[in-house]
Design a protein around this motif. Structure first.
Motif, PDB file in Angstrom:
ATOM      1  N   UNK A  64      66.780  58.606 145.234  1.00 30.26           N
ATOM      2  CA  UNK A  64      66.356  59.140 146.596  1.00 30.26           C
ATOM      3  C   UNK A  64      66.931  58.582 147.743  1.00 30.26           C
ATOM      4  N   UNK A  65      66.756  57.149 147.381  1.00 29.53           N
ATOM      5  CA  UNK A  65      67.548  56.372 148.510  1.00 29.53           C
ATOM      6  C   UNK A  65      69.095  56.766 148.625  1.00 29.53           C
ATOM      7  N   UNK A  66      69.691  56.872 147.459  1.00 33.65           N
ATOM      8  CA  UNK A  66      71.032  57.169 147.845  1.00 33.65           C
ATOM      9  C   UNK A  66      71.414  58.330 148.311  1.00 33.65           C
ATOM     10  N   UNK A  67      70.577  59.569 147.832  1.00 30.35           N
ATOM     11  CA  UNK A  67      70.932  60.659 148.546  1.00 30.35           C
ATOM     12  C   UNK A  67      70.507  60.733 150.113  1.00 30.35           C
ATOM     13  N   UNK A  68      69.691  60.252 150.538  1.00 28.44           N
ATOM     14  CA  UNK A  68      69.539  60.140 151.866  1.00 28.44           C
ATOM     15  C   UNK A  68      70.412  59.215 152.608  1.00 28.44           C
ATOM     16  N   UNK A  69      70.648  58.119 151.811  1.00 28.65           N
ATOM     17  CA  UNK A  69      71.494  57.055 152.697  1.00 28.65           C
ATOM     18  C   UNK A  69      72.872  57.606 152.643  1.00 28.65           C
ATOM     19  N   UNK A 122      74.033  46.967 155.268  1.00 23.19           N
ATOM     20  CA  UNK A 122      72.913  46.409 155.160  1.00 23.19           C
ATOM     21  C   UNK A 122      71.575  47.167 155.988  1.00 23.19           C
ATOM     22  N   UNK A 123      72.296  47.589 157.271  1.00 28.32           N
ATOM     23  CA  UNK A 123      70.991  48.316 158.075  1.00 28.32           C
ATOM     24  C   UNK A 123      70.626  49.697 157.330  1.00 28.32           C
ATOM     25  N   UNK A 124      71.354  50.165 156.369  1.00 34.24           N
ATOM     26  CA  UNK A 124      71.224  51.128 155.740  1.00 34.24           C
ATOM     27  C   UNK A 124      69.785  50.868 154.729  1.00 34.24           C
ATOM     28  N   UNK A 125      69.787  49.903 154.062  1.00 33.30           N
ATOM     29  CA  UNK A 125      68.598  49.493 153.477  1.00 33.30           C
ATOM     30  C   UNK A 125      67.282  49.354 154.273  1.00 33.30           C
ATOM     31  N   UNK A 126      67.599  48.400 155.650  1.00 29.32           N
ATOM     32  CA  UNK A 126      66.389  48.212 156.446  1.00 29.32           C
ATOM     33  C   UNK A 126      65.929  49.490 157.111  1.00 29.32           C
ATOM     34  N   UNK A 127      67.080  50.296 157.262  1.00 30.33           N
ATOM     35  CA  UNK A 127      66.628  51.639 158.145  1.00 30.33           C
ATOM     36  C   UNK A 127      65.858  52.451 156.955  1.00 30.33           C
ATOM     37  N   UNK A 128      66.399  52.531 155.703  1.00 32.69           N
ATOM     38  CA  UNK A 128      65.669  53.480 154.697  1.00 32.69           C
ATOM     39  C   UNK A 128      64.234  53.028 154.633  1.00 32.69           C
ATOM     40  N   UNK A 129      63.906  51.857 154.721  1.00 35.46           N
ATOM     41  CA  UNK A 129      62.665  51.425 154.586  1.00 35.46           C
ATOM     42  C   UNK A 129      61.466  51.959 155.355  1.00 35.46           C
ATOM     43  N   UNK A 165      59.347  59.726 151.539  1.00 38.58           N
ATOM     44  CA  UNK A 165      60.636  59.741 150.696  1.00 38.58           C
ATOM     45  C   UNK A 165      60.311  58.748 149.652  1.00 38.58           C
ATOM     46  N   UNK A 166      60.089  59.375 148.258  1.00 37.40           N
ATOM     47  CA  UNK A 166      59.914  58.050 147.247  1.00 37.40           C
ATOM     48  C   UNK A 166      61.150  57.373 146.832  1.00 37.40           C
ATOM     49  N   UNK A 167      61.653  56.580 147.784  1.00 36.55           N
ATOM     50  CA  UNK A 167      63.054  55.838 147.579  1.00 36.55           C
ATOM     51  C   UNK A 167      62.761  54.192 147.522  1.00 36.55           C
ATOM     52  N   UNK A 168      63.628  53.541 147.336  1.00 33.49           N
ATOM     53  CA  UNK A 168      63.742  51.982 147.187  1.00 33.49           C
ATOM     54  C   UNK A 168      62.891  51.454 148.513  1.00 33.49           C
TER      55      UNK A 168
END
Lengths: 310, 286
Positions: A97-102, A240-247, A255-258
């Motif tokens: 889910x996170x990868x697709x969105x990211x 790195x912001x991708x992770x922070x942003x996806x939170x 979105x049921x992601x990481x």
């Protein structure tokens, strides 16, 4: 030797992971007893003791730490405290889910940001440059949760064009990807503009013009690769912001992601899961840095030469 | 000294390039300012014309204007630039792109900065050929090899696959010359091509340019502030100061019997072996 250069990088990366593991271990232990969060404050001392023993929390801290390091080294990140599943399989379920969105958001950011940055640089100080740069500043200074909610209000509630939560179809992904992508586009546009401005005034671009190279080719073949080094550096950092942003974005858009997994893990003090996610994130960052380094040498022959010598 | 028999500019019928009343101005933070004031001179076919003058005299802007390379805040406000029956000053960008590198080649002061650091020298040479000729890829590669041999670069095959950081300044300038001459232009504009080079390398590059001029029959418009170089290269001299042409004439005449006071000062400022101190004493006594 080139091999030694990368060996050093990898060893340094492993060191970084170790520091992160240690740091989170300490920080999470300082933040309180995970069993309290798990069983609630009504539980009897026997129940608490049972869980403490089960998760090895009754042992001295240094033993817990060594045992944890040992199992991580074997690829075992432990069981999630809250639902007893291996932490790794929880992450594996959330990761797609996170990868697709990211990836979608990052592509939006790259294409839009680099494209706008080039347009702005080529029209320096003209109205179009000012317009693009205003958009860029807005894009990277608007908080993700604000832009996300704004987009939901407009496109989901007011105009009823797009769904506002989940990621079942590509339509669901549009709003979160635009939210996250706008932030990246703003940053990339600013860096692309300044890198291109610097390069466009270089003698070799003038020389290319003097030998009859048309503008599109001057920009794309002569200037852009030279501007790419600072742009790629920023792209690496922004992963790195991708992770922070996806939170934030995953929370806003359900979105049921990481990112959401991490938020839940932290609030329930799910020790093993938080650790595993942080390690995954740091490995991603280290790999991103390594990739940036490899791309440098692919683009720039001088770096290739320097790496081969060192 | 060559060029003794050349007629005064304006009289020759073999004129290749005629700059007439060229006026160029720049928009700056402190307002608009003309940097070229009605500059006129001619370049004859197969001859070397040297434009000489101090820094800021407008030499470089003049040759930028010929190829339409004046920076964005500059503008031509008057005059004509006639080349091969065409007014380059009035030509659109597409026309200029066909002239650049094909009818007129150009080399610059900083050869190491003039080559793109990320592409091989061969790729940049072949690029010029692809822009202006119908040669096949194989023919372009062969022509690139011939060009490097022509400008005296050893092991051309290996050199084509090299990057600019692997070259010395002199070698890079030879490559720039090869690139400028790739399509055998009628005119080569050389903007201080030896200023950044050692004296011995400078002499080699000047020799090379003179040899190629004879072999290819092209004209050279040579920008310099070095009167020693003028003596070495010029058939005709154009002396510029503050954006104006102060004096024009055959090199032998201008160098031996300068008419304009500024040219006289310029010549007097050149260190000489036979007359040592008086030159300076004279100036300081003023």
């Amino acid at each position: 030797m080139l091999g030694r250069h990368y060996l050093t990088k990898i060893v340094r990366g492993l060191l970084t992971i170790w520091i992160i593991v240690t740091f989170t271990f300490i920080a999470l232990n300082l933040s309180g007893d995970p069993v309290d969060a798990l069983v609630g404050d009504q539980a009897s001392p026997e129940v608490i003791a049972h869980y403490r023993e089960k998760f090895g929390l009754d042992r001295p801290l240094w033993q817990q730490y060594l045992a944890y390091l040992g199992s991580i080294a074997q690829g075992d990140f432990g069981l999630s405290l809250s639902d007893q599943q291996p932490a790794v399989s929880l992450i594996a379920a959330a990761l797609p889910h996170t990868l697709r969105l990211g990836l979608l958001a990052f592509s939006v950011g790259l294409l839009l940001g680099i494209g706008l940055g080039i347009v702005a640089a080529l029209n320096r100080n003209r109205p179009i440059d000012r317009f693009v740069m205003s958009f860029a500043v807005l894009g990277f200074s608007l908080p993700n949760f604000f832009l996300g909610i704004l987009l939901i209000l407009l496109f989901s509630l007011h105009w009823r064009l797009l769904p506002s939560s989940g990621d079942a179809t590509i339509w669901h992904l549009i709003l979160p990807a635009v939210t996250l992508g706008t932030h990246f586009a703003g940053t990339f546009a600013r860096f692309t503009r300044s890198a291109m401005l610097e390069v466009l005034n270089k003698q070799y671009v003038v020389a290319a013009r003097a030998k009859g190279v048309p503008r599109p080719r001057r920009v794309l073949w002569h200037a852009l690769p030279n501007a790419a080094i600072p742009i790629i550096t920023i792209i690496g950092l922004k992963l790195g912001d991708l992770v922070a942003g996806s939170i934030i974005v995953e929370t806003v858009f359900a979105v049921p992601g990481v990112g959401r997994l991490l938020v839940n893990a932290v609030t329930s003090r799910d020790f093993a899961l938080v650790q595993a996610i942080l390690i995954m994130v740091s490995i991603t960052m280290i790999l991103a840095n390594l990739a940036v380094d490899v791309i440098y040498t692919l683009i720039d022959p001088r770096m290739r030469a320097a790496r081969a010598e060192s | 000294m060559t060029g003794m028999t050349i007629a005064e500019p304006g009289e020759g019928k073999n004129t290749l390039l005629a700059v007439e009343d060229l006026t160029v101005g720049f928009r700056t933070a402190r307002g608009y300012a003309d940097v070229l004031h009605a500059v006129s001179f001619r370049v004859e076919q197969g001859r070397t014309t040297c434009v000489v003058g101090e820094s800021g005299s407008g030499k470089s802007v003049t040759c930028q204007a010929i190829l339409g390379l004046v920076p964005r805040n500059g503008r031509r406000t008057g005059g004509r630039i006639l080349f091969a029956g065409m007014d380059l000053a009035a030509a659109d960008e597409a026309t200029l792109e066909r002239i650049r590198g094909r009818g007129i080649g150009m080399v610059f002061q900083d050869p190491l900065g003039s080559l793109n650091p990320l592409h091989t020298v061969g790729a940049q040479l072949r690029e010029t050929l692809r822009l202006h000729t119908d040669l096949s890829e194989l023919q372009r590669q062969k022509r690139a090899l011939d060009l490097l041999a022509m400008v005296g670069i050893p092991e051309p095959e290996q050199r084509l696959a090299s990057y600019v950081h692997q070259f010395s300044g002199g070698m890079a300038q030879r490559i720039m010359i090869a690139m400028a001459l790739a399509c055998e232009p009628q005119l080569l504009i050389a903007d201080e091509p030896t200023t950044a080079l050692d004296v011995t390398i400078q002499a080699q590059i000047l020799d090379l340019l003179n040899r190629l001029k004879a072999e290819l029959g092209m004209a050279i418009l040579f920008i310099t502030h070095d009167l020693g170089v003028v003596a070495e290269m010029a058939d005709t001299v154009v002396v510029m100061r503050h954006g104006r042409v102060v004096e024009t004439g055959p090199a032998a005449r201008v160098l031996s019997a300068p008419e304009a006071p500024y040219t006289q000062t310029l010549l007097a400022a050149m260190p000489r072996l036979d007359v040592a101190a008086p030159v300076y004493r004279q100036r300081s006594a003023r």
